[in-house]
Design a protein around this motif. Sequence first.
Motif, PDB file in Angstrom:
ATOM      1  N   ASN A 117      45.890  38.323  48.949  1.00 33.91           N
ATOM      2  CA  ASN A 117      46.560  37.957  50.196  1.00 33.91           C
ATOM      3  C   ASN A 117      48.050  37.701  50.045  1.00 33.91           C
ATOM      4  OD1 ASN A 117      44.253  38.167  51.757  1.00 33.91           O
ATOM      5  ND2 ASN A 117      43.623  36.074  51.312  1.00 33.91           N
ATOM      6  N   LYS A 118      48.590  37.909  48.857  1.00 32.88           N
ATOM      7  CA  LYS A 118      50.040  37.813  48.709  1.00 32.88           C
ATOM      8  C   LYS A 118      50.696  38.877  49.590  1.00 32.88           C
ATOM      9  CE  LYS A 118      50.362  35.974  44.019  1.00 32.88           C
ATOM     10  NZ  LYS A 118      50.791  36.247  42.634  1.00 32.88           N
ATOM     11  N   ARG A 119      51.685  38.462  50.358  1.00 30.93           N
ATOM     12  CA  ARG A 119      52.322  39.397  51.287  1.00 30.93           C
ATOM     13  C   ARG A 119      53.710  39.757  50.796  1.00 30.93           C
ATOM     14  NH1 ARG A 119      49.194  39.549  55.815  1.00 30.93           N
ATOM     15  NH2 ARG A 119      47.800  37.791  56.150  1.00 30.93           N
ATOM     16  N   SER A 120      54.026  41.010  50.924  1.00 31.22           N
ATOM     17  CA  SER A 120      55.350  41.460  50.517  1.00 31.22           C
ATOM     18  C   SER A 120      56.398  40.928  51.487  1.00 31.22           C
ATOM     19  CB  SER A 120      55.393  42.996  50.491  1.00 31.22           C
ATOM     20  OG  SER A 120      55.236  43.496  51.805  1.00 31.22           O
ATOM     21  N   ARG A 121      57.651  40.912  51.064  1.00 29.45           N
ATOM     22  CA  ARG A 121      58.722  40.391  51.917  1.00 29.45           C
ATOM     23  C   ARG A 121      58.971  41.298  53.111  1.00 29.45           C
ATOM     24  NH1 ARG A 121      63.245  38.445  47.439  1.00 29.45           N
ATOM     25  NH2 ARG A 121      61.968  36.833  46.449  1.00 29.45           N
ATOM     26  N   SER A 122      58.780  42.582  52.922  1.00 31.89           N
ATOM     27  CA  SER A 122      59.145  43.522  53.981  1.00 31.89           C
ATOM     28  C   SER A 122      58.004  43.832  54.933  1.00 31.89           C
ATOM     29  CB  SER A 122      59.646  44.829  53.360  1.00 31.89           C
ATOM     30  OG  SER A 122      58.645  45.391  52.526  1.00 31.89           O
ATOM     31  N   LYS A 123      56.748  43.668  54.451  1.00 28.30           N
ATOM     32  CA  LYS A 123      55.610  44.040  55.277  1.00 28.30           C
ATOM     33  C   LYS A 123      54.585  42.920  55.304  1.00 28.30           C
ATOM     34  CE  LYS A 123      55.989  48.998  54.310  1.00 28.30           C
ATOM     35  NZ  LYS A 123      55.279  50.187  53.789  1.00 28.30           N
ATOM     36  N   ARG A 124      53.998  42.700  56.459  1.00 32.48           N
ATOM     37  CA  ARG A 124      52.957  41.685  56.596  1.00 32.48           C
ATOM     38  C   ARG A 124      51.611  42.320  56.233  1.00 32.48           C
ATOM     39  NH1 ARG A 124      54.163  36.648  56.649  1.00 32.48           N
ATOM     40  NH2 ARG A 124      52.460  36.153  58.076  1.00 32.48           N
ATOM     41  N   THR A 125      51.503  42.767  55.005  1.00 30.16           N
ATOM     42  CA  THR A 125      50.285  43.431  54.549  1.00 30.16           C
ATOM     43  C   THR A 125      49.828  42.806  53.242  1.00 30.16           C
ATOM     44  OG1 THR A 125      51.584  45.109  53.393  1.00 30.16           O
ATOM     45  CG2 THR A 125      50.869  45.618  55.640  1.00 30.16           C
ATOM     46  N   LYS A 126      48.555  42.973  52.960  1.00 33.22           N
ATOM     47  CA  LYS A 126      48.030  42.506  51.695  1.00 33.22           C
ATOM     48  C   LYS A 126      48.585  43.365  50.570  1.00 33.22           C
ATOM     49  CE  LYS A 126      43.739  40.788  53.762  1.00 33.22           C
ATOM     50  NZ  LYS A 126      42.276  40.927  53.815  1.00 33.22           N
ATOM     51  N   SER A 127      49.118  42.715  49.549  1.00 28.46           N
ATOM     52  CA  SER A 127      49.778  43.461  48.486  1.00 28.46           C
ATOM     53  C   SER A 127      49.094  43.332  47.135  1.00 28.46           C
ATOM     54  CB  SER A 127      51.226  42.989  48.336  1.00 28.46           C
ATOM     55  OG  SER A 127      51.274  41.613  48.012  1.00 28.46           O
ATOM     56  N   GLY A 128      48.090  42.446  47.026  1.00 29.62           N
ATOM     57  CA  GLY A 128      47.446  42.223  45.741  1.00 29.62           C
ATOM     58  C   GLY A 128      46.265  43.149  45.523  1.00 29.62           C
ATOM     59  N   PRO A 129      45.657  43.087  44.328  1.00 31.35           N
ATOM     60  CA  PRO A 129      44.501  43.937  44.021  1.00 31.35           C
ATOM     61  C   PRO A 129      43.260  43.500  44.782  1.00 31.35           C
ATOM     62  CG  PRO A 129      44.911  42.369  42.249  1.00 31.35           C
ATOM     63  CD  PRO A 129      46.047  42.226  43.203  1.00 31.35           C
ATOM     64  N   GLU A 130      42.331  44.415  44.951  1.00 30.59           N
ATOM     65  CA  GLU A 130      41.060  44.096  45.587  1.00 30.59           C
ATOM     66  C   GLU A 130      40.279  43.113  44.714  1.00 30.59           C
ATOM     67  OE1 GLU A 130      39.591  45.077  48.512  1.00 30.59           O
ATOM     68  OE2 GLU A 130      41.515  45.961  49.069  1.00 30.59           O
ATOM     69  N   PRO A 131      39.577  42.155  45.322  1.00 32.13           N
ATOM     70  CA  PRO A 131      38.776  41.220  44.520  1.00 32.13           C
ATOM     71  C   PRO A 131      37.715  41.958  43.714  1.00 32.13           C
ATOM     72  CG  PRO A 131      38.974  40.470  46.793  1.00 32.13           C
ATOM     73  CD  PRO A 131      39.502  41.865  46.762  1.00 32.13           C
ATOM     74  N   LEU A 132      37.458  41.483  42.506  1.00 29.89           N
ATOM     75  CA  LEU A 132      36.384  42.064  41.698  1.00 29.89           C
ATOM     76  C   LEU A 132      35.031  41.832  42.349  1.00 29.89           C
ATOM     77  CD1 LEU A 132      37.297  41.163  37.996  1.00 29.89           C
ATOM     78  CD2 LEU A 132      36.877  43.446  38.910  1.00 29.89           C
ATOM     79  N   TYR A 133      34.895  40.670  42.992  1.00 32.20           N
ATOM     80  CA  TYR A 133      33.651  40.334  43.668  1.00 32.20           C
ATOM     81  C   TYR A 133      33.918  39.246  44.690  1.00 32.20           C
ATOM     82  CZ  TYR A 133      33.833  37.041  39.686  1.00 32.20           C
ATOM     83  OH  TYR A 133      34.227  36.133  38.744  1.00 32.20           O
ATOM     84  N   LEU A 134      32.930  39.023  45.553  1.00 23.63           N
ATOM     85  CA  LEU A 134      33.046  38.036  46.627  1.00 23.63           C
ATOM     86  C   LEU A 134      31.943  36.985  46.487  1.00 23.63           C
ATOM     87  CD1 LEU A 134      33.734  40.540  49.545  1.00 23.63           C
ATOM     88  CD2 LEU A 134      35.418  39.122  48.340  1.00 23.63           C
ATOM     89  N   GLN A 135      31.929  36.013  47.401  1.00 21.53           N
ATOM     90  CA  GLN A 135      30.964  34.921  47.316  1.00 21.53           C
ATOM     91  C   GLN A 135      29.519  35.420  47.329  1.00 21.53           C
ATOM     92  OE1 GLN A 135      31.743  31.949  50.292  1.00 21.53           O
ATOM     93  NE2 GLN A 135      33.532  31.126  49.225  1.00 21.53           N
ATOM     94  N   LYS A 136      29.248  36.457  48.112  1.00 23.24           N
ATOM     95  CA  LYS A 136      27.868  36.952  48.176  1.00 23.24           C
ATOM     96  C   LYS A 136      27.416  37.497  46.824  1.00 23.24           C
ATOM     97  CE  LYS A 136      29.232  41.539  49.949  1.00 23.24           C
ATOM     98  NZ  LYS A 136      29.051  42.513  51.044  1.00 23.24           N
ATOM     99  N   HIS A 137      28.365  38.064  46.052  1.00 25.44           N
ATOM    100  CA  HIS A 137      28.016  38.574  44.733  1.00 25.44           C
ATOM    101  C   HIS A 137      27.772  37.414  43.762  1.00 25.44           C
ATOM    102  CE1 HIS A 137      30.659  41.885  46.460  1.00 25.44           C
ATOM    103  NE2 HIS A 137      29.435  42.382  46.437  1.00 25.44           N
ATOM    104  N   VAL A 138      28.516  36.325  43.940  1.00 25.14           N
ATOM    105  CA  VAL A 138      28.262  35.127  43.131  1.00 25.14           C
ATOM    106  C   VAL A 138      26.876  34.577  43.443  1.00 25.14           C
ATOM    107  CG1 VAL A 138      28.979  32.753  42.663  1.00 25.14           C
ATOM    108  CG2 VAL A 138      30.706  34.553  42.893  1.00 25.14           C
ATOM    109  N   LYS A 139      26.536  34.533  44.724  1.00 24.79           N
ATOM    110  CA  LYS A 139      25.210  34.050  45.121  1.00 24.79           C
ATOM    111  C   LYS A 139      24.113  34.910  44.495  1.00 24.79           C
ATOM    112  CE  LYS A 139      22.276  33.119  49.135  1.00 24.79           C
ATOM    113  NZ  LYS A 139      22.143  33.182  50.613  1.00 24.79           N
ATOM    114  N   ASP A 140      24.290  36.228  44.549  1.00 24.80           N
ATOM    115  CA  ASP A 140      23.312  37.137  43.941  1.00 24.80           C
ATOM    116  C   ASP A 140      23.188  36.877  42.439  1.00 24.80           C
ATOM    117  OD1 ASP A 140      22.914  38.333  46.389  1.00 24.80           O
ATOM    118  OD2 ASP A 140      24.245  40.029  45.998  1.00 24.80           O
TER     119      ASP A 140
END
Length: 461
Positions: free
Chosen positions: A107-130
């Motif tokens: 969710n880090k945003r670049s200075r010029s664009k209001r867009t997500k600039s970081g890498p995709e998460p390796l996994y999410l909470q549902k994967h932790v639950k699994d």
Amino acid sequence: MKLTILGAAQQVTGSMHLLQLDNYNIIVDCGLDYEKETYQNENLYFPFDPAAIDLVILTHAHIDHSGNLPTLVRMGFNGQILCTPPTADLTELLLLDSVNIFLSKQNKRSRSKRTKSGPEPLYLQKHVKDTVERFVTINFNKEFQINNQVSLTFIPIGHLLGAAAVILTVHENGTIKKIAFTGDIGRKNYPLLTNPQPLPPVDYLVCESTYGGRLHSTDSTLEQKLIETITESCIKYPGRLIIPAFSIGRTQALAYALNKIFSNGLLPSVKIFIDSPLAGSATEIYSKYHHLLNDEARAFYEKNNHSFEFKELSYVNDKRESLSVSNYHEPCIIISSAGMLEGGRIQDHLYYNIQNYYCTILFIGYCAKGTLGNRLLRGDPIVRLRNRDLMVYATIKQTDLLSGHGDHNDLLNTVRHQSSLTLKQVFLVHGETKSIGALANALQSEGYAVSIPQKGQSFEL
């Protein structure tokens, strides 16, 4: 039986080892390798089909041993994960925290664009639950029959609540072979934790080497060091002491040591903030399993009803409280994560204090290469925080008295419990090249056969 070293080969992070038997594949540990800034991409793919793995065995909860388990599950692993009960509870906390770190990077945003600039998460909470649903817990020193070919025993190894060495007994072609994986070896007389238990005789030993060639300080005790540092930072001068500490393990050991200092009136009262919700949750788990702590800690708990609460100490919960700590103008101690300064609320405290001449930053653990903590310890005069280059005016100090790893002699003694005449091979992992080389030379001089595996190297056992 074939052993392949898939991680922590001539480096510290990313522990993962594959043991292949007849039609049965076991992974011991599945940690995040975060030695590179692009570590999320580095951990995305496995050199095997996750669906072909039958079982995972987890030595302890730290992310460099557990942190890629949800990726393994997400990619098709469908088996059980064996560990001790405290390891299951602590690992769940750490994996959920990893998701938060991944999302913050995305969710880090670049200075010029209001867009997500970081890498995709390796996994999410549902994967932790699994992943957590696959945990099967086994107590220490109880032999567990995995199948008609393999049995497992967890041996207490210190280092962290629930941490275990893994002993596998394998019946193969009419013979019995034993292989041990040390995980991370603790040190004697560590706050809260029991001493590492000697390992039974085995044929093969996969041994960590983090502190190979290095000895822990013996010129003072932990209490003496803390009293000295607090006096210099907060009492003699009206400053603040910031201690980066892993939320699980180090923070509890530190809180316990500070409790003893202030409860015994060894210092004037100084406000202490533990700024980590994760640390608060982990502390509850330490209290839950207080029967597994060492004799002194159990006695202290029985006398005081708690090891981690005293009048000088406040646990900081939400972000608003955390920001208010930055505006606290009296001398104070701030304990916050992460220990290597990679993410977490500690970065906020650094941002506001790195240029403060009256601030001392005390490192109490190992910082891997490439981390912000490592850059500060090597003396970089400028560090980058929040896209700003900041001069380092704060005093940087370090002590190894709270390191959870055994030193060179502790590692040697672990191996020395095995006869050099019957131990066929020692595989040294989880250490930088210099550390592994020092430990290898010492072991070879005592007659042990030693291998220093490269990543991906296989051995027929």
